[in-house]
Design a protein around this motif. Structure first.
Motif, PDB file in Angstrom:
ATOM      1  N   PRO A   1     -10.907   1.756   0.338  1.00  0.00           N
ATOM      2  CA  PRO A   1      -9.499   1.976   0.666  1.00  0.00           C
ATOM      3  C   PRO A   1      -8.609   1.375  -0.425  1.00  0.00           C
ATOM      4  O   PRO A   1      -8.976   0.388  -1.064  1.00  0.00           O
ATOM      5  CB  PRO A   1      -9.300   1.265   1.992  1.00  0.00           C
ATOM      6  CG  PRO A   1     -10.453   0.348   2.132  1.00  0.00           C
ATOM      7  CD  PRO A   1     -11.564   0.882   1.288  1.00  0.00           C
ATOM      8  N   PRO A   2      -7.442   1.956  -0.652  1.00  0.00           N
ATOM      9  CA  PRO A   2      -6.555   1.427  -1.692  1.00  0.00           C
ATOM     10  C   PRO A   2      -6.087   0.012  -1.356  1.00  0.00           C
ATOM     11  O   PRO A   2      -5.975  -0.372  -0.193  1.00  0.00           O
ATOM     12  CB  PRO A   2      -5.380   2.410  -1.715  1.00  0.00           C
ATOM     13  CG  PRO A   2      -5.437   3.134  -0.424  1.00  0.00           C
ATOM     14  CD  PRO A   2      -6.856   3.092   0.048  1.00  0.00           C
ATOM     15  N   TYR A   3      -5.825  -0.759  -2.404  1.00  0.00           N
ATOM     16  CA  TYR A   3      -5.351  -2.133  -2.244  1.00  0.00           C
ATOM     17  C   TYR A   3      -3.982  -2.118  -1.592  1.00  0.00           C
ATOM     18  O   TYR A   3      -3.105  -1.370  -1.973  1.00  0.00           O
ATOM     19  CB  TYR A   3      -5.282  -2.815  -3.607  1.00  0.00           C
ATOM     20  CG  TYR A   3      -4.561  -4.137  -3.591  1.00  0.00           C
ATOM     21  CD1 TYR A   3      -5.128  -5.253  -2.999  1.00  0.00           C
ATOM     22  CD2 TYR A   3      -3.297  -4.274  -4.166  1.00  0.00           C
ATOM     23  CE1 TYR A   3      -4.470  -6.464  -2.968  1.00  0.00           C
ATOM     24  CE2 TYR A   3      -2.634  -5.484  -4.139  1.00  0.00           C
ATOM     25  CZ  TYR A   3      -3.220  -6.573  -3.547  1.00  0.00           C
ATOM     26  OH  TYR A   3      -2.556  -7.767  -3.527  1.00  0.00           O
ATOM     27  N   LYS A   4      -3.810  -2.979  -0.593  1.00  0.00           N
ATOM     28  CA  LYS A   4      -2.516  -3.112   0.080  1.00  0.00           C
ATOM     29  C   LYS A   4      -1.917  -4.451  -0.289  1.00  0.00           C
ATOM     30  O   LYS A   4      -2.516  -5.499  -0.033  1.00  0.00           O
ATOM     31  CB  LYS A   4      -2.672  -2.992   1.596  1.00  0.00           C
ATOM     32  CG  LYS A   4      -3.080  -1.605   2.014  1.00  0.00           C
ATOM     33  CD  LYS A   4      -3.118  -1.478   3.501  1.00  0.00           C
ATOM     34  CE  LYS A   4      -3.514  -0.065   3.846  1.00  0.00           C
ATOM     35  NZ  LYS A   4      -3.702   0.125   5.256  1.00  0.00           N
ATOM     36  N   PHE A   5      -0.757  -4.422  -0.882  1.00  0.00           N
ATOM     37  CA  PHE A   5      -0.065  -5.617  -1.318  1.00  0.00           C
ATOM     38  C   PHE A   5       0.401  -6.404  -0.107  1.00  0.00           C
ATOM     39  O   PHE A   5       1.011  -5.867   0.809  1.00  0.00           O
ATOM     40  CB  PHE A   5       1.121  -5.221  -2.201  1.00  0.00           C
ATOM     41  CG  PHE A   5       1.971  -6.378  -2.621  1.00  0.00           C
ATOM     42  CD1 PHE A   5       1.481  -7.351  -3.465  1.00  0.00           C
ATOM     43  CD2 PHE A   5       3.267  -6.498  -2.158  1.00  0.00           C
ATOM     44  CE1 PHE A   5       2.257  -8.418  -3.850  1.00  0.00           C
ATOM     45  CE2 PHE A   5       4.064  -7.565  -2.547  1.00  0.00           C
ATOM     46  CZ  PHE A   5       3.552  -8.528  -3.393  1.00  0.00           C
ATOM     47  N   ASP A   6       0.105  -7.698  -0.079  1.00  0.00           N
ATOM     48  CA  ASP A   6       0.462  -8.573   1.039  1.00  0.00           C
ATOM     49  C   ASP A   6       1.463  -9.609   0.520  1.00  0.00           C
ATOM     50  O   ASP A   6       1.083 -10.648  -0.029  1.00  0.00           O
ATOM     51  CB  ASP A   6      -0.794  -9.246   1.587  1.00  0.00           C
ATOM     52  CG  ASP A   6      -0.537 -10.079   2.831  1.00  0.00           C
ATOM     53  OD1 ASP A   6       0.644 -10.358   3.155  1.00  0.00           O
ATOM     54  OD2 ASP A   6      -1.527 -10.471   3.477  1.00  0.00           O
ATOM     55  N   LEU A   7       2.755  -9.336   0.688  1.00  0.00           N
ATOM     56  CA  LEU A   7       3.813 -10.204   0.182  1.00  0.00           C
ATOM     57  C   LEU A   7       3.751 -11.591   0.812  1.00  0.00           C
ATOM     58  O   LEU A   7       3.894 -12.602   0.124  1.00  0.00           O
ATOM     59  CB  LEU A   7       5.188  -9.570   0.422  1.00  0.00           C
ATOM     60  CG  LEU A   7       6.387 -10.390  -0.040  1.00  0.00           C
ATOM     61  CD1 LEU A   7       6.341 -10.638  -1.532  1.00  0.00           C
ATOM     62  CD2 LEU A   7       7.684  -9.695   0.351  1.00  0.00           C
TER      63      LEU A   7
END
Length: 150
Positions: A7-13
């Motif tokens: 799965p694509p990387y999901k940015f976690d702010l």
């Protein structure tokens, strides 16, 4: 049958901000005593591993710090030494890597593949590296004054 789909990387702010807050607190302990531009502090981790922390810019709400690994007499000329630039945001109490070994303007997320071969989470990785470096220096390092008098 297992799929090789990643799965694509999901940015976690929120996670990046927590990391930046921890880095801010840790880096405060390694800064030179003076906040003046050009002030330096050396941190020796071992006989052959020496880092220099230098104030590059200082303003009321931000400070830019450069962390460089000093070349030792035994290292190979082609060895990659750490060279990190960190911006400290004093009002938010966050430390963010703004440049790592010549790579600046790091994006929060990169599409992969990309022409510069950045990892999808390059920004998180360099800030995590800073956290690990800070932990090493705080656990095993000695500042220039401590090393001279111990």
């Amino acid at each position: 049958m297992r799929s090789n789909f990643k799965p694509p990387y999901k940015f976690d702010l929120a996670a990046l901000q927590r990391l930046a807050a921890r880095n801010y607190v840790a880096l405060q302990r390694l800064l030179p005593q003076s906040n003046a531009v050009g002030a330096k502090r050396q941190v020796r981790v071992s006989e052959h591993l020496l880092f220099e922390v230098e104030i590059k810019e200082a303003a009321p709400f931000t400070t830019i710090v450069q962390i460089k690994q000093e070349r030792s007499s035994w290292s190979y000329p082609t060895a990659l030494e750490a060279d990190i630039e960190v911006r400290l945001y004093h009002d938010a109490r966050l430390a963010e890597v703004t440049s790592s070994n010549g790579i600046s303007r790091l994006q929060a997320r990169y599409e992969t593949p990309n022409p510069n071969m950045h990892e999808a989470d390059e920004k998180r990785q360099v800030n995590k590296f800073l956290a690990e470096w800070l932990q090493l220096c705080l656990q095993q390092g000695r500042s220039d004054l401590q090393w001279a008098y111990s």
